[in-house]
Design an enzyme around this catalytic site. Sequence first.
Site, PDB file in Angstrom:
ATOM      1  N   TYR A  70      -3.626  11.011  -1.799  1.00  0.00           N
ATOM      2  CA  TYR A  70      -3.193   9.612  -1.785  1.00  0.00           C
ATOM      3  C   TYR A  70      -3.994   8.797  -2.806  1.00  0.00           C
ATOM      4  CZ  TYR A  70      -2.432   4.823  -0.213  1.00  0.00           C
ATOM      5  OH  TYR A  70      -2.132   3.479  -0.179  1.00  0.00           O
ATOM      6  N   SER A 119      -3.416   0.600  -4.786  1.00  0.00           N
ATOM      7  CA  SER A 119      -4.353   0.544  -3.668  1.00  0.00           C
ATOM      8  C   SER A 119      -5.764   0.300  -4.188  1.00  0.00           C
ATOM      9  CB  SER A 119      -4.332   1.872  -2.901  1.00  0.00           C
ATOM     10  OG  SER A 119      -5.380   1.942  -1.951  1.00  0.00           O
TER      11      SER A 119
END
Length: 241
Positions: free
Chosen positions: A148, A135
């Site tokens: 996350y 990400s």
Amino acid sequence: MKLSNNKILITGGATGIGFALAQRFIQENNTVIICGRRESALREASDQLPSTITKICDLAIAEERVRLFKWIAKEHSDLNVVVNNAGIQQWMSVSDSNFFQRAKDEITINIEAPLHLVSLFLNLSSLTTIMNVTSGLSFSPLAKVPVYCSSKAFLHSFTLSLQYLLRSKNIEVIELIPPALNTDLGGKGIHDSAPPVSDFIDAAFEQLKEGKSQITYGFSEAMLKAGPEELRKAFERMNPA
């Protein structure tokens, strides 16, 4: 990575980025296997992509990851590409009463599962490519999703090491680094204003054709290239005082 005539496993392939990858890989003349824990989502994906092979697997359970590998080794021993795409994003605070349990759930799916699958599938002699989905938040975190971001930073670092460690085995390791996209990651409606997944997939496949090992788009491209001061400013923009 050659883009056609592969047999590819995509974890979390029934929705979001995983489904879009499955769709595009099929268009490029590949055989695609998708796994996920929800039978209804797999069935819906199969209805849209009839050539897709589906397998129910809850990646949060180590025994199911082992069963997935054994099934692949027996039924699809020519599989040569593994895409570690499955992931969860939890919006939470460290002061939440259930923070630690939710954090453990996230770590299991986002870190433990891809590491375990890598170690398992390295025993498959046909393996040529591993693709890990990280990400843009690997580089500059959004504090509302603290675990996350940390888990994706871990996977980014691990992927860099994996590229080095598997070079002698002639196994290509690719990092797919998406920005926020219009998916249901984290919850429905959260990312409605983000770019469409299709735009990212188009850009990703152009970069794969160029032979790139780090695939970026928009925000993630900027973060990969950013220096310390740019990363600090990005963090401040995303996490205003």
